[in-house]
Enzyme design. Structure first.
Site, PDB file in Angstrom:
ATOM      1  N   ASP A   5       0.840  -1.202   0.000  1.00 44.62           N
ATOM      2  CA  ASP A   5       0.000   0.000   0.000  1.00 44.62           C
ATOM      3  C   ASP A   5       0.866   1.238   0.000  1.00 44.62           C
ATOM      4  OD1 ASP A   5       0.332   1.020   3.038  1.00 44.62           O
ATOM      5  OD2 ASP A   5       0.240  -1.163   3.005  1.00 44.62           O
ATOM      6  N   ASP A  57       1.344   4.627   2.000  1.00 44.48           N
ATOM      7  CA  ASP A  57       0.991   4.992   3.365  1.00 44.48           C
ATOM      8  C   ASP A  57       0.043   6.193   3.389  1.00 44.48           C
ATOM      9  OD1 ASP A  57       1.559   3.903   5.963  1.00 44.48           O
ATOM     10  OD2 ASP A  57       2.448   5.835   6.463  1.00 44.48           O
TER      11      ASP A  57
END
Length: 275
Positions: free
Chosen positions: A215, A217
């Site tokens: 991902d 952040d």
């Protein structure tokens, strides 16, 4: 069948500390229960064959994922591996990215670490003498090179440098924290890379982190922020590739260590006997 550690226990030369997706990647597995001065490891150690090498595997969070990042028995895990003969350790893990240049699905091999944890037991040398171990370069150069070369050979171009900042967890970062970490020049963020790396160094083990970006952040991308659902989905989509790279690295690691890692304790009087 699980057994207690003894003089006749099986041994391994390479250790892997990982999570979901790594529980069944060894052949001819035997489970060994290891007692350490720091309690039991996260689970019994699975020892088996991988790429023609003897490998010991510990599920970092326990096979039922019962240990959150700040409660993992890090000292017991590393001690157990060394007591079984392991001298080189691979630490695959899921991380967030602090730069849009490294999106989900990126494989990163950091060369630096920043510790933002608190309250974790991060040394074996608490009593008897002051032991100061060099940690300027926290990862094994031979291991890092093996990961980068193995990933490229598989068609997965890695990011072969960067700084992993390790936070306490188990919560994810606020947007403000995330932006501050990025402003320091740090590129990856995780919750388990420390104290694994420093404990390995204190035991004169080679340690290499393989970071799978799951991902961007919270402060890097607008939206709802990081979710566990997203992390698990991206990790699941890439686990076969990650397992394949780990197997290739296991095969590529040298049988004799010529890196600086074995000599880090030379000339230091230790207050305890290492296994």
């Amino acid at each position: 069948m699980s057994t207690s550690a003894s003089a006749s226990q099986p041994t391994a030369e390479i250790g892997v500390i990982g999570g979901s997706g790594f529980y069944s990647f060894l052949d001819d597995v035997e489970e060994v229960r290891v007692d350490t001065p720091y309690g039991p490891p996260s689970d019994p150690v699975a020892i088996g064959e991988l790429a023609g090498r003897r490998v010991a595997f510990i599920p970092r969070h326990g096979r039922d994922h019962r240990f959150p990042p700040h409660k993992i028995p890090y000292r017991a895990n590393m001690w157990a591996l060394r007591s079984l003969g392991v001298r080189q350790v691979l630490g695959p893990c899921a991380v967030g990215s602090l730069t849009p240049d490294h999106g989900p699905g990126t494989l990163a091999v950091p060369d630096q670490l920043a510790d933002r944890t608190s309250g974790r037991d991060q040394t074996y040398y608490e009593h008897g003498a002051a032991v100061h171990v060099s940690f300027s370069d926290p990862y094994c150069p031979t291991g890092r090179r093996a990961v980068a070369e193995s990933a490229r050979a598989s068609g997965w171009e890695p990011v072969d440098s960067g700084t992993l900042v390790v936070i306490e967890g188990p919560r994810f970062s606020t947007r403000a924290e995330s932006r501050w970490f990025a402003s320091q020049g740090w590129t990856l963020i995780g919750m388990t890379g420390h104290p694994e790396a420093v404990l390995a160094r204190e035991l004169a083990l080679c340690y290499t982190s393989l970071c799978l970006v799951t991902d961007l952040d919270a402060g890097i991308e607008e939206g709802e922020g990081v979710t566990m659902e997203e992390v698990l989905r991206v990790f699941g989509d890439n686990i076969d590739r990650l397992r394949g790279v780990v197997a290739d690295v296991v095969k590529a690691l040298p049988t004799e260590r010529s890196c600086p890692c074995p000599g880090v304790l030379d000339g230091i009087k230790l207050p305890l006997e290492l296994p």
